[in-house]
Enzyme design. Structure first.
Site, short mmCIF file in Angstrom:
data_model
loop_
_atom_site.label_atom_id
_atom_site.label_comp_id
_atom_site.label_asym_id
_atom_site.label_seq_id
_atom_site.Cartn_x
_atom_site.Cartn_y
_atom_site.Cartn_z
N ARG A 52 12.75 -3.96 -7.64
CA ARG A 52 13.68 -2.82 -7.60
C ARG A 52 15.12 -3.29 -7.78
NH1 ARG A 52 13.43 0.93 -2.49
NH2 ARG A 52 14.40 -0.89 -1.56
N ARG A 101 42.63 -4.17 -9.47
CA ARG A 101 41.86 -2.92 -9.40
C ARG A 101 41.94 -2.20 -10.73
NH1 ARG A 101 42.96 2.55 -7.94
NH2 ARG A 101 41.14 3.58 -7.02
N LYS A 150 19.69 1.73 -5.92
CA LYS A 150 20.00 1.42 -4.51
C LYS A 150 21.42 0.85 -4.41
CE LYS A 150 17.65 -0.45 -0.44
NZ LYS A 150 17.77 0.74 0.40
N GLU A 182 15.15 13.28 1.04
CA GLU A 182 14.67 12.12 1.81
C GLU A 182 15.51 11.99 3.07
OE1 GLU A 182 15.36 8.49 -0.52
OE2 GLU A 182 17.13 9.42 -1.39
N1 PDD Z 1 16.93 1.98 3.25
N2 PDD Z 1 15.54 6.25 0.89
C1 PDD Z 1 16.76 5.77 1.18
C2 PDD Z 1 17.95 6.63 0.91
C3 PDD Z 1 16.91 4.46 1.68
O1 PDD Z 1 18.14 3.97 1.95
C4 PDD Z 1 15.75 3.68 1.94
C5 PDD Z 1 15.84 2.27 2.45
C6 PDD Z 1 14.49 4.24 1.65
C7 PDD Z 1 13.22 3.47 1.84
O2 PDD Z 1 13.08 2.44 0.90
P1 PDD Z 1 12.25 1.11 1.23
O3 PDD Z 1 10.90 1.56 1.65
O4 PDD Z 1 12.24 0.38 -0.03
O5 PDD Z 1 13.01 0.41 2.36
C8 PDD Z 1 14.43 5.52 1.11
C9 PDD Z 1 17.12 0.63 3.78
C10 PDD Z 1 16.03 0.20 4.70
C11 PDD Z 1 18.51 0.53 4.39
O6 PDD Z 1 19.42 1.10 3.79
O7 PDD Z 1 18.68 -0.14 5.40
#
Ligand code: PDD
Length: 287
Positions: A52, A101, A150, A182
């Protein structure tokens, strides 16, 4: 104990680790991250997180500054140097520090910034919340349109978490166009009264959870019915069960949404079973 952290090729005491004030991550939230859990000193689903990370970098046209093999080595080195048996490894890569910047991307030769650190969390696996469940509030989803990447733009999820805390709850589920996207840092699920596990389908609207992928695979292998579609808060409140998944929470039951008990306010059997299966399988596959 002073933690040893990793910054751009060096292992340093956390007190000596530094990043430039011109770093794009600091000025523009121009960075991506991953969180990988560690149980018994081993990495859980490292391959999924590495894959990912690659996708996030590609989507943002960011250089890949370190190979997956080297990244694995850094993860293991940090586990070893910090004596980490249970907890998390946080990894962040930003577009680097061009020295000023500018909204435009920095010159080609600007090196990305790579930072990793450990977070010790004794009792992560045996969390008492897995027995009592989480209380959730709903908030409007006001994030940007590429939630599949992410990125480190986490202000809105942080505000959601604070709204939950102010209401005496544990976390928030975000709602857009009347349906749940989510959780602030996890994927959201319900279990219908007929026993079907329902979670929103993958798109740009949600993060493609690594835990989600594993849990859905295990659920299907265990002959559980899975439907990938959106659901409303009202449907969740009326469901037999609800739960969330993430690298830090694994499978975590939800027992209340906006003040209404879910499944009589008790942790349900499907969430409990999925947590068991997930942890059992992940222990076996940990590296
Ligand atoms: N967060 N959705 C969001 C918005 C997230 O930030 C996360 C993970 C998940 C779950 O993804 P995964 O199963 O790959 O951890 C779903 C991490 C844990 C964090 O920000 O700490």
């Amino acid at each position: 104990m002073t933690r040893t952290v990793y910054v751009n090729g060096e292992y340093l005491p956390e007190t000596e680790a530094k990043v430039s004030i011109f770093d794009r991550g600091f000025l523009f939230a121009d960075g991506v991250y991953e969180v990988t859990s560690v149980l018994n000193g081993k990495l859980i689903d490292f391959a999924g997180h590495a894959k990912r990370l690659d996708r996030s970098l590609t989507e943002l046209e960011m250089k890949r500054p370190i190979s997956t093999e080297d990244l694995l080595e850094v993860h293991r080195e940090l586990v070893s140097r910090n004596g980490l048996t249970e907890g998390l490894i946080y990894l962040q890569i930003t577009r680097g520090a061009p020295g000023d910047r500018d909204f435009a991307f920095p010159p080609e030769e600007t090196e990305p910034t790579v930072v990793l650190f450990t977070q010790a969390m004794p009792g992560l696996e045996a969390s008492p919340k897995a027995k009592t469940g989480l209380k959730i509030v709903s908030v409007e989803d006001l994030r940007w349109g590429r939630r599949d990447i992410k990125t480190v733009q986490l202000l809105y999820p942080s505000l959601g978490k604070m709204a939950a805390k102010k209401a005496g709850c544990d976390d928030a589920w975000m709602v857009e166009d009347g349906v749940v996207t989510e959780g602030t840092s996890n994927n959201a699920y319900i279990v219908t009264k007929a026993g079907t596990i329902v979670t929103r389908q993958l798109s740009n609207d949600i993060l493609h959870g690594i835990t989600r992928a594993a849990v859905l695979r295990f659920a299907r292998e265990a002959q559980m019915k899975v439907e990938e579609r959106p659901f409303t808060i009202a449907e969740a409140q009326d469901a037999a069960e609800a739960f969330v998944t993430s690298a830090s929470a694994f499978v975590m039951p939800v027992v209340e949404i906006d003040g209404a008990p879910v499944g009589g306010g008790m942790v349900g059997p499907i969430a409990t079973r999925l947590r068991e299966i997930y942890l059992e399988e992940m222990h076996k596959a940990a590296i």
